[in-house]
Design an enzyme around this catalytic site. Sequence first.
Site, PDB file in Angstrom:
ATOM      1  N   GLU A  31      35.471  -3.342 -44.299  1.00  0.00           N
ATOM      2  CA  GLU A  31      36.740  -3.586 -43.767  1.00  0.00           C
ATOM      3  C   GLU A  31      37.401  -4.714 -44.201  1.00  0.00           C
ATOM      4  O   GLU A  31      37.211  -5.840 -43.659  1.00  0.00           O
ATOM      5  CB  GLU A  31      36.041  -4.259 -41.900  1.00  0.00           C
ATOM      6  CG  GLU A  31      35.278  -2.641 -41.471  1.00  0.00           C
ATOM      7  CD  GLU A  31      35.406  -3.342 -39.759  1.00  0.00           C
ATOM      8  OE1 GLU A  31      34.697  -2.131 -39.431  1.00  0.00           O
ATOM      9  OE2 GLU A  31      35.439  -4.303 -39.512  1.00  0.00           O
TER      10      GLU A  31
ATOM     11  N   GLU B 226      31.212   4.605 -39.608  1.00  0.00           N
ATOM     12  CA  GLU B 226      31.287   4.131 -38.127  1.00  0.00           C
ATOM     13  C   GLU B 226      32.215   4.663 -36.895  1.00  0.00           C
ATOM     14  O   GLU B 226      33.183   4.921 -37.722  1.00  0.00           O
ATOM     15  CB  GLU B 226      31.743   2.290 -38.095  1.00  0.00           C
ATOM     16  CG  GLU B 226      31.329   1.478 -39.060  1.00  0.00           C
ATOM     17  CD  GLU B 226      31.265   0.196 -38.903  1.00  0.00           C
ATOM     18  OE1 GLU B 226      31.456  -0.337 -38.311  1.00  0.00           O
ATOM     19  OE2 GLU B 226      30.659  -0.498 -41.066  1.00  0.00           O
TER      20      GLU B 226
END
Length: 678
Positions: free
Chosen positions: A150, A307
């Site tokens: 991320e 995710e």
Amino acid sequence: MISSKLPKIFYGGDYNPEQWDQQTHQEDLQLFKQAGIDIATVNVFSWARNQPDEVHYQFEWLDQLIDSLYESGIYTCLATSTAAHPAWMAKKYPDVLRTDKDGRKRKFGGRHNSCPNSPTYRKYSTEIASRLAERYKDHPAIVVWHVSNEYGGDCYCDNCERAFRVWLKKRYETLDALNTAWNTSFWGHTFYDWDEIVLPSNLSEEWGDDNTNFQGMSLDYSRFNSDSMLECYQLEYDAIKTIVPEALITTNLMGFFKPLDYFKWAKQMDIISWDNYPGLDTPVSYTALAHDLMRGIKNGDPFMLMEQTPSQQNWQAYNSLKRPGVMRLWSYQAVAHGADTIMFFQLRRSAGACEKFHGAVIEHVGHSNTRVFRETAALGSELQTLGDTLLDSRIESKVAILFDWDNWWAIEKSSGPTIALKYVDQIHKYYKAFYDRNVQVDVVGVDSDLSAYELVIAPVLYMVKPGLADKLEQFTQNGGTFVTTFFSGIVGETDLVALGGYPGELRKLLGIWVEETDALLPTMRNQIVMDTPLGDLNGDYECGMLCDLLHTEGAEVLAHYGDDFYKGMPVLTRNTYGKGEAWYIASDGEEAFIDGLMKFIADHKGIQPVLDTPAGVEAGRRVKNGEQFIFLLNHNAEAATVELHDLQTTNLLDPHHTGSSIEIPARGSVILSASYSS
């Protein structure tokens, strides 16, 4: 297909056994089998464990972990661990620490606290990626490599300032070109030496999040910051590829994440992966749009859902549970929009720190007797049944929406005309008009090939980059329909206004000239008055926020303003251009107007929905080898019936016969198979 080693939709998620003892890990392996878990992402935040000091590495724990997972039938998505640098590195080499927008040097802590232009960070992150690749290059468990985690944030340190000047030299070559691009004659900002240039921050040209004196400079910093992090990713990517040329490498993106230009990133990624975390009140159409963006940045290729939470999140203001069935429903929504994996954060809940209340397949109680585990295991069983049926199927769309990060940055850094204009909100408004009717949409970049589409929509195309106007003219000339809106065609790629009249390079295509733009207060509204009905679009509709005052230059007027001093002026126009049409919507119309107009245009082009369904029931379609897979997703809290008419289908998840209609349970999902020809 992500991997021929396991010809099914991968099912699993992030796993952090370094936080647990060996007995717990063995219990996890048994629970994973029950849940149908077959892939685990490991080593995401383990840099400090892997490298306790500058010269020593310890991977034995990781050897044991990967081996034990593999022996239990679980493959590995191996992360490089570089998302959080170790404390010793920050202490010895403070250049790895970021400086914030107010000029404050960070200390060790948190994550994503590494300066992307730190020589130390780049050196050690590349080194550990190389060592991991060398150690595990032949391990049969590794199916995907996961660089960092991320990416995001920004830095305003001296290293970044020096790197920014280098980036600018490559982009502009001369200071004359830069001064022209940034319009530095304004406020006496002309630069005569590259070293006079400082980063736009709260200490120089900016204040707050999007306020800046020089939009061109701030826009370039956004580009530079995205490129800087991309270079960090690329260094690790190249380190792995040098040793494992066949490696499949990704990093997890975050949908509509403003700081990074994902269209540029996608070119350097072997497969797109992204993390989907809607809230309980997030419109399901917005989640669908984000999936379509993640598919669109890589030319429509299937992506990884890297995710999602099995139930609860921990970082939103109100972290509601996913209601029964919603985890399965949202998982299949991801697949319907192009996902070839279903993965979670996380597989076991952490015992401490800020993610201890983030949901997991295995909850703190540590056994299988929980609602979340039962739902997870049921979905795992269904994915075993589906096998490779859906893998590598594609989504075929006749409608495209243009999305551009540079345009997003530039619009929201603008010093006018209104703070109410939010680019993604406008994109979502037009997307939702198609989503609600089950018309599939691709979200594409300004560099994308448009020839496969019948209809291209570019809401608020404020920035027109070189060559884009010609591309849109060619698309329309060849028979396509182009739609754009107010505040379009205003500037070029350096945020300099296109002089000679709005909408600049789009003026000929649209057949209009915009003289002024009125910014309405939030309490003010105007009206769109239809001159002639367009299908069901008839009568008056509210509009507001921005109102373009335009004159036609060949375009047909289809609606006019109903109020204020520009009452009677055009608000909706259509211009015939070659074999096609170009539409201009001069104000921010209410939802009913946008819905009606998009339906009229789509019907006129022969663009049909996947199926007609009751409100709240989404229908999507993927196709492969002459077969279509229709996803019926009921987002309602009560059952709904979908009419199939004479469509001959097979229910892939239920062996019972499918007739002329089918009932979808509350928050339920059905996948049907039928023959298909485009």
